[in-house]
Motif scaffolding. Structure first.
Motif, PDB file in Angstrom:
ATOM      1  N   PHE A  43      35.720  34.267  39.457  1.00 26.73           N
ATOM      2  CA  PHE A  43      35.610  35.736  39.262  1.00 26.73           C
ATOM      3  C   PHE A  43      34.909  36.110  37.799  1.00 26.73           C
ATOM      4  N   GLN A  44      34.782  35.196  37.004  1.00 23.89           N
ATOM      5  CA  GLN A  44      34.461  35.537  35.686  1.00 23.89           C
ATOM      6  C   GLN A  44      33.078  36.130  35.673  1.00 23.89           C
ATOM      7  N   ASN A  45      32.175  35.945  36.397  1.00 26.90           N
ATOM      8  CA  ASN A  45      30.810  36.273  36.341  1.00 26.90           C
ATOM      9  C   ASN A  45      30.506  37.598  37.173  1.00 26.90           C
ATOM     10  N   VAL A  46      31.352  38.145  37.700  1.00 28.52           N
ATOM     11  CA  VAL A  46      31.371  39.221  38.609  1.00 28.52           C
ATOM     12  C   VAL A  46      31.723  40.665  37.838  1.00 28.52           C
ATOM     13  N   ALA A  47      30.494  41.498  37.948  1.00 34.86           N
ATOM     14  CA  ALA A  47      30.981  42.788  37.172  1.00 34.86           C
ATOM     15  C   ALA A  47      32.005  43.510  37.784  1.00 34.86           C
ATOM     16  N   ALA A  48      32.864  44.143  37.095  1.00 36.82           N
ATOM     17  CA  ALA A  48      34.190  44.930  37.571  1.00 36.82           C
ATOM     18  C   ALA A  48      33.447  46.069  38.344  1.00 36.82           C
ATOM     19  N   ALA A  49      32.600  46.620  37.740  1.00 41.20           N
ATOM     20  CA  ALA A  49      31.895  47.713  38.323  1.00 41.20           C
ATOM     21  C   ALA A  49      31.384  47.398  39.845  1.00 41.20           C
ATOM     22  N   HIS A  50      30.829  46.415  39.998  1.00 38.98           N
ATOM     23  CA  HIS A  50      30.383  46.108  41.433  1.00 38.98           C
ATOM     24  C   HIS A  50      31.419  45.656  42.402  1.00 38.98           C
ATOM     25  N   LEU A  51      32.618  45.057  41.871  1.00 40.45           N
ATOM     26  CA  LEU A  51      33.769  44.747  42.758  1.00 40.45           C
ATOM     27  C   LEU A  51      34.345  46.049  43.223  1.00 40.45           C
ATOM     28  N   GLN A  52      34.337  46.986  42.196  1.00 41.82           N
ATOM     29  CA  GLN A  52      34.808  48.463  42.575  1.00 41.82           C
ATOM     30  C   GLN A  52      34.105  49.107  43.855  1.00 41.82           C
ATOM     31  N   THR A  75      41.193  45.868  39.703  1.00 44.16           N
ATOM     32  CA  THR A  75      41.170  47.163  40.734  1.00 44.16           C
ATOM     33  C   THR A  75      40.393  46.852  41.449  1.00 44.16           C
ATOM     34  N   GLY A  76      39.149  46.311  41.268  1.00 45.93           N
ATOM     35  CA  GLY A  76      38.236  45.780  42.033  1.00 45.93           C
ATOM     36  C   GLY A  76      38.516  44.788  43.026  1.00 45.93           C
ATOM     37  N   LEU A  77      39.117  43.831  42.690  1.00 39.92           N
ATOM     38  CA  LEU A  77      39.709  42.796  43.689  1.00 39.92           C
ATOM     39  C   LEU A  77      40.755  43.377  44.512  1.00 39.92           C
ATOM     40  N   ALA A  78      41.669  44.341  44.025  1.00 39.59           N
ATOM     41  CA  ALA A  78      42.538  44.811  45.006  1.00 39.59           C
ATOM     42  C   ALA A  78      41.831  45.648  46.123  1.00 39.59           C
ATOM     43  N   ARG A  79      40.789  46.319  45.529  1.00 42.85           N
ATOM     44  CA  ARG A  79      40.155  47.127  46.727  1.00 42.85           C
ATOM     45  C   ARG A  79      39.674  46.277  47.784  1.00 42.85           C
ATOM     46  N   ARG A  80      38.995  45.274  47.496  1.00 39.01           N
ATOM     47  CA  ARG A  80      38.250  44.357  48.444  1.00 39.01           C
ATOM     48  C   ARG A  80      39.335  43.588  49.204  1.00 39.01           C
ATOM     49  N   TRP A  81      40.241  43.062  48.602  1.00 30.71           N
ATOM     50  CA  TRP A  81      41.229  42.390  49.548  1.00 30.71           C
ATOM     51  C   TRP A  81      42.046  43.184  50.371  1.00 30.71           C
ATOM     52  N   ALA A  82      42.486  44.672  49.821  1.00 32.88           N
ATOM     53  CA  ALA A  82      43.166  45.254  50.779  1.00 32.88           C
ATOM     54  C   ALA A  82      42.309  45.581  51.989  1.00 32.88           C
ATOM     55  N   GLN A  83      40.992  46.150  51.629  1.00 33.26           N
ATOM     56  CA  GLN A  83      39.984  46.399  52.738  1.00 33.26           C
ATOM     57  C   GLN A  83      39.767  45.356  53.580  1.00 33.26           C
TER      58      GLN A  83
END
Lengths: 227, 227
Positions: A145-154, A20-28
């Motif tokens: 992306f193993q060390n990126v917190a999902a919360a921050h990605l979102q 979800t986090g990656l999708a938000r960033r790439w879509a944006q």
């Protein structure tokens, strides 16, 4: 695909926190994003959520679509997999024919619940290496992306976290670094695919730190100035 | 040893780049430092160098002494080992009787030359775990400093690098974190000794980055603010 056209991105397991986090960033960032899931229904729900969040952020037109994992992998130029370790192999077996000649971004962390704060690397050395072995040399597996917190990605804001990028093909690593930068982070060439072990092991260390500080920790590379 | 007295520190392999760097920082912070080497002669040379550098920096009285490795381990309260991986086991076998009841700071990185940019973790999982298994439970092995460039340690200025601290005993980890802070860095509890695999693997990744940027890279933990 011309140099002017952005690659179409699929996110397998795109309904989870990291996906979800990656999708938000790439879509944006203007990429066409295909949200893959085991069922069309779950993918549709994730897309609906994504549209809602983008609207809240005042982001205009975005290009996202819900699909089952195999269809998403077939339709994409670059495929990311963000499923739990226990589903990595079965998901990759399913989509393997659709990945030939493409880049597979492996975001898998080989955590072994319940002791997720304990480094327990798999027999193959790393989840990244397992993916490369399973998919064969016609698929360029790039671990990231193993060390990126999902919360921050979102979140919509900046990210104080670097990404280690491992893979056997430099050109593929470079394409992934472009996607990392589009998502608001710095990516670093970190060696061949078996070096994914370092980033994967580090995740358990970050889980230890998260518990102590009640935070979502990440890493930054320091000392880059010549000296 | 009372709470007011600083522990006496030994550095086995204290004539190498990393050992020299730690010795400079701890001596400058006021600790009594025993430089251990395989020969008294090499240890004496390292102590002479150390005194010269301290004098250049205008540091007054320092307390340093040259010894062979076993004598240094016997005389110290806390012992650090900074030898190449290929000498780790033999050095620890030699000093094992002198370490009982003490803390052993393992700085070993299991690099396998010539491919030092490739993560090649040992069969025991990590050099830290190997040390703990070899020394037994009466020695508190704490893994640290794997991701700090020797060049930066040797400098007198600030260090933009954090230290991951792994070990089975929290009290021992805390004592090592105090020493890390005395050396000008932040130390983080990073889990049990087998989590040393993460820091050890990360060193090869930093070597990859060093080659690209002609630098001496390190890491910092980010995202510590509660959120």
């Amino acid at each position: 695909m011309t140099t002017e056209t952005l690659p179409i991105l699929a996110i397998l397991g795109g309904t989870g926190d990291l996906g979800t986090g990656l999708a938000r960033r790439w879509a944006q960032a203007g990429y066409q994003v295909l949200i893959g899931s085991r069922t069309q229904e779950k993918a549709e729900a994730a897309v609906a959520d994504l549209r809602e969040v983008m609207a809240e952020r005042g982001v205009g037109e975005i290009s996202v679509q819900a699909m089952e994992n195999l269809a998403a992998a077939q339709a994409a130029d670059i495929v990311a997999i963000t499923v739990p370790f226990s589903h990595q192999a079965s998901t990759l077996e399913l989509v393997k024919p659709a990945l030939q000649g493409k880049i597979l971004i492996d975001v898998t962390v080989p955590l072994v619940p319940p002791k997720v704060a304990r480094v327990q690397l798999p027999e193959g050395g790393s989840a990244g290496q397992i993916a490369q072995d399973l998919l064969g040399e016609e698929v360029a597996v790039v671990s990231a992306f193993q060390n990126v917190a999902a919360a921050h990605l979102q979140e919509g804001s900046g990210l104080d976290c670097d990404v280690l990028v491992c893979g056997n093909k430099k050109v593929a690593r470079e394409q992934v670094i472009t996607l990392i930068e589009a998502a608001g982070m710095r990516g670093f060439h970190a060696g061949m695919i078996n070096n994914a072990a370092a980033a994967e092991a580090l995740t358990s260390v970050l889980i230890v730190i998260n518990k102590q500080y009640s935070c979502h920790a990440g890493i930054r590379i320091t000392g880059l100035d010549h000296d």
